[in-house]
Structure formats: structure tokens, C-alpha cells
Design a protein around this motif. Structure first.
Motif, PDB file in Angstrom:
ATOM      1  N   VAL A 148      19.908   0.439 -17.280  1.00 21.27           N
ATOM      2  CA  VAL A 148      18.846   1.222 -17.903  1.00 21.27           C
ATOM      3  C   VAL A 148      18.199   2.132 -16.869  1.00 21.27           C
ATOM      4  O   VAL A 148      17.946   3.313 -17.114  1.00 21.27           O
ATOM      5  N   PHE A 149      17.963   1.574 -15.714  1.00 24.91           N
ATOM      6  CA  PHE A 149      17.329   2.339 -14.643  1.00 24.91           C
ATOM      7  C   PHE A 149      18.170   3.553 -14.273  1.00 24.91           C
ATOM      8  O   PHE A 149      17.665   4.657 -14.099  1.00 24.91           O
ATOM      9  N   MET A 150      19.477   3.336 -14.203  1.00 27.44           N
ATOM     10  CA  MET A 150      20.373   4.441 -13.838  1.00 27.44           C
ATOM     11  C   MET A 150      20.287   5.565 -14.870  1.00 27.44           C
ATOM     12  O   MET A 150      20.209   6.736 -14.533  1.00 27.44           O
ATOM     13  N   TYR A 151      20.307   5.186 -16.144  1.00 30.48           N
ATOM     14  CA  TYR A 151      20.235   6.197 -17.209  1.00 30.48           C
ATOM     15  C   TYR A 151      18.927   6.971 -17.146  1.00 30.48           C
ATOM     16  O   TYR A 151      18.909   8.187 -17.156  1.00 30.48           O
ATOM     17  N   THR A 152      17.811   6.249 -17.101  1.00 33.91           N
ATOM     18  CA  THR A 152      16.518   6.929 -17.192  1.00 33.91           C
ATOM     19  C   THR A 152      16.246   7.736 -15.922  1.00 33.91           C
ATOM     20  O   THR A 152      15.649   8.800 -15.993  1.00 33.91           O
ATOM     21  N   LEU A 194      13.815  22.723 -23.767  1.00 33.17           N
ATOM     22  CA  LEU A 194      14.388  22.278 -25.050  1.00 33.17           C
ATOM     23  C   LEU A 194      15.720  21.571 -24.826  1.00 33.17           C
ATOM     24  O   LEU A 194      15.998  20.549 -25.443  1.00 33.17           O
ATOM     25  N   GLU A 195      16.512  22.140 -23.925  1.00 32.50           N
ATOM     26  CA  GLU A 195      17.798  21.531 -23.599  1.00 32.50           C
ATOM     27  C   GLU A 195      17.600  20.094 -23.102  1.00 32.50           C
ATOM     28  O   GLU A 195      18.301  19.173 -23.507  1.00 32.50           O
ATOM     29  N   PHE A 196      16.599  19.957 -22.225  1.00 34.17           N
ATOM     30  CA  PHE A 196      16.301  18.621 -21.701  1.00 34.17           C
ATOM     31  C   PHE A 196      15.904  17.682 -22.831  1.00 34.17           C
ATOM     32  O   PHE A 196      16.350  16.540 -22.893  1.00 34.17           O
ATOM     33  N   CYS A 197      15.056  18.212 -23.752  1.00 39.05           N
ATOM     34  CA  CYS A 197      14.595  17.385 -24.877  1.00 39.05           C
ATOM     35  C   CYS A 197      15.777  16.881 -25.697  1.00 39.05           C
ATOM     36  O   CYS A 197      15.812  15.729 -26.118  1.00 39.05           O
ATOM     37  N   ASN A 198      16.749  17.794 -25.931  1.00 34.62           N
ATOM     38  CA  ASN A 198      17.924  17.378 -26.695  1.00 34.62           C
ATOM     39  C   ASN A 198      18.691  16.304 -25.960  1.00 34.62           C
ATOM     40  O   ASN A 198      19.299  15.435 -26.571  1.00 34.62           O
ATOM     41  N   GLY A 199      18.652  16.374 -24.631  1.00 37.72           N
ATOM     42  CA  GLY A 199      19.420  15.409 -23.852  1.00 37.72           C
ATOM     43  C   GLY A 199      18.739  14.064 -23.700  1.00 37.72           C
ATOM     44  O   GLY A 199      19.398  13.036 -23.563  1.00 37.72           O
ATOM     45  N   VAL A 203      19.540   9.437 -24.625  1.00 40.66           N
ATOM     46  CA  VAL A 203      19.381   8.449 -23.555  1.00 40.66           C
ATOM     47  C   VAL A 203      18.413   7.354 -23.989  1.00 40.66           C
ATOM     48  O   VAL A 203      18.645   6.166 -23.747  1.00 40.66           O
ATOM     49  N   ILE A 204      17.334   7.769 -24.658  1.00 38.14           N
ATOM     50  CA  ILE A 204      16.383   6.767 -25.147  1.00 38.14           C
ATOM     51  C   ILE A 204      17.063   5.861 -26.182  1.00 38.14           C
ATOM     52  O   ILE A 204      16.860   4.646 -26.200  1.00 38.14           O
ATOM     53  N   ASP A 205      17.928   6.477 -27.019  1.00 34.56           N
ATOM     54  CA  ASP A 205      18.674   5.653 -27.982  1.00 34.56           C
ATOM     55  C   ASP A 205      19.576   4.660 -27.259  1.00 34.56           C
ATOM     56  O   ASP A 205      19.714   3.498 -27.669  1.00 34.56           O
ATOM     57  N   GLN A 206      20.177   5.159 -26.175  1.00 38.14           N
ATOM     58  CA  GLN A 206      21.056   4.299 -25.390  1.00 38.14           C
ATOM     59  C   GLN A 206      20.269   3.126 -24.785  1.00 38.14           C
ATOM     60  O   GLN A 206      20.704   1.979 -24.831  1.00 38.14           O
ATOM     61  N   VAL A 207      19.080   3.456 -24.258  1.00 36.30           N
ATOM     62  CA  VAL A 207      18.220   2.423 -23.697  1.00 36.30           C
ATOM     63  C   VAL A 207      17.847   1.421 -24.782  1.00 36.30           C
ATOM     64  O   VAL A 207      17.832   0.208 -24.570  1.00 36.30           O
ATOM     65  N   ASP A 208      17.572   1.978 -25.954  1.00 38.39           N
ATOM     66  CA  ASP A 208      17.255   1.158 -27.112  1.00 38.39           C
ATOM     67  C   ASP A 208      18.369   0.144 -27.376  1.00 38.39           C
ATOM     68  O   ASP A 208      18.124  -1.046 -27.564  1.00 38.39           O
ATOM     69  N   LYS A 209      19.605   0.640 -27.340  1.00 39.14           N
ATOM     70  CA  LYS A 209      20.746  -0.245 -27.594  1.00 39.14           C
ATOM     71  C   LYS A 209      20.877  -1.300 -26.495  1.00 39.14           C
ATOM     72  O   LYS A 209      21.262  -2.435 -26.759  1.00 39.14           O
ATOM     73  N   LEU A 210      20.561  -0.884 -25.274  1.00 37.23           N
ATOM     74  CA  LEU A 210      20.739  -1.808 -24.153  1.00 37.23           C
ATOM     75  C   LEU A 210      19.640  -2.870 -24.103  1.00 37.23           C
ATOM     76  O   LEU A 210      19.877  -3.986 -23.676  1.00 37.23           O
ATOM     77  N   VAL A 286       7.895   8.251 -25.731  1.00 33.34           N
ATOM     78  CA  VAL A 286       8.801   9.293 -25.229  1.00 33.34           C
ATOM     79  C   VAL A 286       9.287  10.133 -26.396  1.00 33.34           C
ATOM     80  O   VAL A 286       9.278  11.368 -26.354  1.00 33.34           O
ATOM     81  N   ARG A 287       9.657   9.480 -27.490  1.00 34.55           N
ATOM     82  CA  ARG A 287      10.143  10.226 -28.662  1.00 34.55           C
ATOM     83  C   ARG A 287       9.049  11.139 -29.203  1.00 34.55           C
ATOM     84  O   ARG A 287       9.288  12.297 -29.538  1.00 34.55           O
ATOM     85  N   GLN A 288       7.838  10.608 -29.282  1.00 30.33           N
ATOM     86  CA  GLN A 288       6.731  11.413 -29.801  1.00 30.33           C
ATOM     87  C   GLN A 288       6.440  12.591 -28.878  1.00 30.33           C
ATOM     88  O   GLN A 288       6.163  13.696 -29.346  1.00 30.33           O
ATOM     89  N   SER A 289       6.509  12.356 -27.580  1.00 25.11           N
ATOM     90  CA  SER A 289       6.256  13.439 -26.635  1.00 25.11           C
ATOM     91  C   SER A 289       7.288  14.540 -26.791  1.00 25.11           C
ATOM     92  O   SER A 289       6.959  15.726 -26.726  1.00 25.11           O
ATOM     93  N   VAL A 290       8.530  14.142 -26.999  1.00 24.93           N
ATOM     94  CA  VAL A 290       9.578  15.135 -27.209  1.00 24.93           C
ATOM     95  C   VAL A 290       9.250  15.971 -28.436  1.00 24.93           C
ATOM     96  O   VAL A 290       9.359  17.211 -28.430  1.00 24.93           O
TER      97      VAL A 290
END
Lengths: 413, 204
Positions: A148-152, A194-199, A203-210, A286-290
Motif C-alpha cells: 500500500v505504501f508503495m502505491y500511495t 486533472l490527469e493526476f486526479c484520474n490517476g 490507486v485508492i480503489d487498489q488500496v481499498d482492495k488491499l 481523498v475521493r471527496q477531495s478529488v
């Protein structure tokens, strides 16, 4: 001593300790965690009394990072103090800058233009994303999930590149000025945000899964470090930690500043107030901030990026200083005497990633604050430790500290 | 909103006076009435969160120290500033709000540490940011940013620094670790423990 073997249950560690041969029943052990320890996230020392694996007493000791920011502030002009605010919560310097500038503006009765507000909202929300990304990543690591740390951290790295484009610095940004921001946004920057937001969302979903349904993570965090609603309010805990305990209080929503009332976003509120809930709050924020960032960019206003009436506060553009006498004199006055702020008292709190960052300023007029008090959210969030930690296992303090997501720079000031 | 709140408070507590403020409602409250007033604030007026405790040192003025409290109502979303002058300028004291608001504990310790205001009734009034033996209260106005000037500096200090200041005493400071021997005996400790605040430095 007992010669027959007996089966011990993990649940009752204190009785287990007394059953082990040679161990004196009721004898406790003193143990220090920190001042410098990976799980203390800074220089924090926890003096604890242990009975077996169970913590009986905990006394947090801080002050190892005290730099006397308030004293420094009272000896320099308002503008000069901006870089010092970076060093409070050094994981979200942009948000600190904004909070400080707004406190002084309130005292000076200054209105900033719309474009400046929009830029500041972007700053605050990107800082929030950055801070929470690190918070979640390190929290995962505290609970044993390295990936998780690596992703974020990778995402945060991209964010820092954006900060560098905007402010010229990656870490200590010093971007806002009293009455505006240092410079306008660079060309094409909004597109890259915006590009960053899309990206970041995948990652947050991935963290969610992990993490979110991870058995180990849940076992270690659910029901651990529970802060009740009443305690959270009594101890003055703010930010995601407060909302995890079920208190619906977000200064962006309840005392809107910077035009936050124009944006549509949800404030996540938890139910149990345990370590697990505090993680969920940050992930959702994080999602709300995006979503806020997208709305800001959607209707990004035109116009100046600093207040016209802030002439006596804001240093004039460099080109003008070099070519016009008036502007040169003005710049000289601002640098030597500081911006002339009227006398008065003001207290302003901004909803920062870690909680409510407050500035209390007493001015007697002139360019230097007479008294400047900083309310560091981490300081208040940590004050519950001596009540929160006793009764938990020694290994639990890792996740409890991680879940509170504090920064000692802000705590000690 | 703020106006009516003030009238409401003043009707109930006649000792309150309005305080000048650039933002939200602010009142002055005498120190001996502080507990009574804050109890009512918490229980009846909904100011359930103590956000900040601090103090202002007015230097040459009397009363010299003013304790400042910021309350927030989590339901009404309004702030209230309460200011309370310390009656004594030399040994400033204020009643402690620890029993009312748990948050006051650390805030009051901090204000005691940096400003030297004693909070009566505080369960554990110790320094929090500076170390225990530190003799000064650095946020007081007479404490200079760069150390304390003395007419005759200590010779050994002047030799090294060429400055007419004495450094803050470091005894008791948790700064040195010997680094050898078992870990249990290498706790950080003061560099020179032969003299302390209470015991004079040997002269020879």
C-alpha cells in the motif's frame, strides 16, 4: 511454583504472565517507545508500564522538536513568517500557508479575489490528498502491508511534481501571500492536475482492495483504539479522527471559508471511532477531495490572483520594482517594516488534513504580530493518548499511533 | 446572532464585559468566575469543544497576563473567545478547566510551560515542551529571542562565543547518551550531573 502444564489463552495476557514459571505475579515492567522509533512517526516518547503484554499506564512525552515558532513569529513581520508555517505540518505545507494567510487577512479585513480563492482551494485539497496518501500508506505499513505504501507514495510523488510546477519547491512551498498567492498558476497546470486526479482514484480503489476487506488489517484495527464521541469532543480532537468517532463537524462545510460552500462534497462520518474507521475516513476524504478539485477546475475563474487593495501588504511585481520608483519604495517598506496590519484580535481555524489548524493573532498595529498562537491539531489529537492506550496490547500502539496520523512538527511547533 | 448571544450571556452573568474582536464574539470574564461561567457554557450554551487555551503577556501593563480560551459549539458552529485577566502580575494564576474539558490538560501545561501561568487545580501541571528543569518561560516578553543578556558574562562562555549572554542552563536536559554499556544504562542524560539547579557548580 506450578509444575503442571496449563493451556493459556492469548486473550488474558496478564494472567498468563503470572502463570509462567519464575514470573512474579503483579509485577510490571517499564518500557519506552521512542523518542525515535519507526512507529512514533517523529520524535515522540511513550513511557509505558506493562503487565505482560498489556499496557497499564502510558505517558506521552513530547517537546523534542520544539523550535519556538510562536516566539519567532513575534519577532518578525507577517510576511516573513509564511515559510515557518511550512514547517508545522510538513506533509501539507500548502494548507498551512493558506490557514495562516487567511488569519492575517481576517485581521486586515482583506477580501481575496475569486481566482485566488480557487487556487487556494486547489492548494488545500491537493495538500489533503498528499497528506492522506502518505497517512494511509504509512498506516498500512504500520499494520504490516508494505505494498500500500508503495502505491500511495508513487502517487504522492506525482503530486509533488505538480507542487514544484506551481510553487517552485517540492516540500516547503511557502506559496500563499497575505492577500493572495505568490504567482499565478503555470500554463497547462490545471490539465495536469486533472490527469493526476484520474490517476489517483484507481490507486485508492487498489488500496481499498488491499486493505478494506483484508483479514489481517481488519483484525488489527477493528475495535482497537476506540475513541467515543464524548471523549473526542472533550479532548478537542479534530479532523478525520473526530469524524471517525461519529461527530459531523467539518469546518469546510460548517464554517465555510474560501467559498467551500460553492462546491458539492460529502463529509464522511464514522460510527465506531476505532482505528479501522479512521482509515476509512481518510480513504473517503481523498475521493471527496478529488471531486472538489474537479469542480474547482470546471469553473476556474479569471482575474487577478491577489487582492488589489492589498497593495500595502503584497510586494509589487519584480519587473515594476526594477523600473518604477514608487514600487521600489513600496517594496522597501514592506520588506523593512512589514505589512501594516490594524490592531485587533483574531482567531481563524482552517480544516487541514490533520484537523483544525488555528491561528490566534493579537496585533497592536504595525508589521509584527504582538502575539501569535498556533493551535496544532496533532497536539490536541495526541492529548488523548494517555487515556486511549492503556488496556491495549503493546503491538496495538503501532496501529493506534498510525491511525491518529499526527506530525510532530505541528505538535511541538 | 453574535449580538443576541452576548445579550443572552450578559443577562445571565452580569460580570461579563464585551471584548473587542475582529471576528467572533469575545467576552471578558473575571478569573474567580471562570469555572462557573465555563460550566454553564458547556452545559447550557452548547460550547462543548475547547479548541485552544493560551495567554497574552502585555509586558509593562497591569494586569500583565490574560488567559485566552476559544470555544466551539459543535452544534451551532460558532466560536466564542473568553479572556480572563490574571489578578497577580508576579505569580499569575488562573483556575484550571481540566475537570470541565479534558482538552484543557495539555493546553494548560503548554501555557504554564511557555508563559509561566499556574493553573490551580490542574492534576499534573508540569512542563510539556521544554524539559523539566528549564528555568525560564520563553514566551514571556522579557525573554529575548537570542538568549539572556547579562552585564558580566560567564568567562568561559564569552571566550567561546564572544557574546555577552549566558546560555540557558542545560543541566537535567535529556541530551547526552554515553553510547557504551548495556542499553538500560545509556538513557540520555545531562552531560554534567555533578551540579544541578539545586546544587552549586564546584568552583575549583
Amino acid at each position: 511454583m506450578a509444575t503442571t502444564t496449563k493451556e493459556f489463552t492469548i486473550a488474558d495476557a496478564s494472567s498468563r504472565a503470572s502463570e509462567i514459571e519464575g514470573d512474579v505475579p503483579g509485577e510490571t515492567m517499564a518500557i519506552n517507545v521512542g523518542p525515535s522509533h519507526p512507529t512514533t512517526h517523529g520524535v515522540l516518547r511513550l513511557m509505558m508500564e506493562l503487565d505482560g503484554d498489556v499496557i497499564k499506564k502510558c505517558e506521552p512525552v513530547l517537546g523534542y522538536l520544539h523550535r519556538g515558532d510562536e516566539k519567532i513569529a513575534e519577532n518578525m513581520t507577517y510576511n516573513q513568517f509564511v515559510p515557518y508555517t511550512d514547517r508545522l505540518d510538513y506533509l501539507a505545507p500548502l494548507a498551512n500557508n493558506v490557514a495562516y494567510a487567511m488569519a492575517v487577512e481576517k485581521l486586515a479585513n482583506l477580501e481575496v479575489p475569486e481566482r485566488c480563492e480557487a487556487i487556494r482551494v486547489l492548494c488545500c485539497e491537493l495538500a489533503r490528498i498528499s497528506s492522506h496518501l502518505l497517512g494511509i500508506g504509512v498506516y498500512g505499513m504500520d499494520a504490516g502491508a508494505w505494498t500500500v505504501f508503495m502505491y500511495t507514495f508513487t502517487e504522492r510523488e506525482k503530486l509533488y511534481t505538480l507542487f514544484e510546477e506551481l510553487t517552485g519547491a517540492r516540500f516547503t512551498t511557502s506559496y500563499t501571500r497575505i492577500g493572495g498567492v505568490a504567482r499565478d498558476i503555470p500554463e497547462g497546470w490545471l490539465g495536469r492536475v486533472l490527469e493526476f486526479c484520474n490517476g489517483v482514484l484507481p490507486v485508492i480503489d487498489q488500496v481499498d482492495k488491499l486493505l478494506t476487506r483484508n483479514r489481517i488489517f481488519m483484525d488489527r484495527t477493528e475495535g482497537v483504539g476506540v475513541i467515543s464521541k464524548e471523549d473526542a469532543i472533550a479532548y478537542g480532537i479534530t479532523g478525520p479522527n473526530l469524524r471517525a468517532s461519529g461527530v459531523d463537524l467539518d469546518l469546510r462545510k460548517d464554517k465555510p471559508y474560501l467559498g467551500y460552500d460553492k462546491y458539492d462534497f460529502e463529509v464522511p462520518v464514522g460510527t465506531t471511532g476505532d482505528c479501522y474507521d479512521r482509515y476509512l475516513m481518510r480513504a473517503e476524504e481523498v475521493r471527496q477531495s478529488v471531486s472538489i478539485v474537479r469542480q474547482v477546475i470546471d469553473k476556474f475563474p479569471e482575474g487577478p490572483h491577489y487582492a488589489e487593495e492589498a497593495k500595502k501588504i503584497f510586494a509589487p511585481p519584480k519587473a515594476k520594482i526594477l523600473s518604477s520608483m514608487e514600487e521600489l519604495i513600496q517594496n522597501f517598506m514592506i520588506v523593512t517594516e512589514g505589512p501594516q496590519i490594524p490592531a485587533g484580535e483574531v482567531y481563524f481555524e482552517a480544516e487541514n488534513p490533520k484537523g483544525a489548524l488555528g491561528f490566534y493573532i493579537v496585533s497592536k498595529g504595525g508589521g509584527v504580530p504582538y502575539r501569535l498562537k498556533i493551535r496544532g491539531p496533532s497536539f490536541c489529537n495526541l492529548s488523548i493518548l494517555d487515556k486511549l492506550i492503556p488496556g491495549h496490547y503493546l503491538t496495538d500502539i503501532t496501529v493506534i499511533l498510525g491511525s491518529l496520523d499526527f506530525v510532530m512538527g505541528e505538535c511541538d511547533r | 446572532m453574535a449580538e443576541s448571544d452576548l445579550a443572552l450571556l450578559q443577562e445571565r452573568f452580569d460580570y461579563l464585559t464585551e471584548r473587542e474582536s475582529a471576528d467572533h464574539l469575545a467576552v471578558n470574564c473575571p478569573a474567580d468566575k471562570l469555572i462557573e461561567f465555563c460550566t454553564a457554557l458547556r452545559d447550557e450554551f452548547g460550547y462543548d469543544m475547547l479548541m485552544d487555551v493560551t495567554a497574552v503577556d502585555w509586558d509593562a501593563q497591569s494586569p500583565r497576563f490574560t488567559g485566552i480560551y476559544h470555544f466551539l459549539s459543535t452544534t451551532k458552529h460558532v466560536y466564542l473567545r473568553v479572556a480572563s485577566d490574571c489578578p497577580d502580575d508576579i505569580n499569575p494564576t488562573l483556575p484550571s478547566l481540566c475537570d470541565l474539558y479534558a482538552a484543557a490538560n495539555w493546553h494548560e501545561r503548554e501555557t504554564f510551560d511557555l508563559m509561566g501561568i499556574r493553573y490551580e487545580g490542574h492534576p499534573n501541571l508540569r512542563r510539556i515542551l521544554m524539559w523539566d528543569e528549564y528555568p525560564y518561560h520563553p514566551l514571556r516578553k522579557e525573554f529575548p529571542l537570542a538568549g539572556i543578556d547579562v552585564p558580566l558574562p560567564a568567562a568561559d562562555v564569552a571566550e567561546q562565543t564572544k557574546a555577552s549572554v549566558i546560555p540557558a542552563p542545560m543541566m537535567g536536559g535529556p541530551f547526552v547518551s554515553s553510547g557504551d554499556g548495556p542499553m538500560s544504562q545509556t538513557e540520555p542524560r545531562a552531560r554534567d550531573e555533578s551540579w544541578t539547579e539545586k546544587k552549586e557548580k564546584p568552583t575549583d
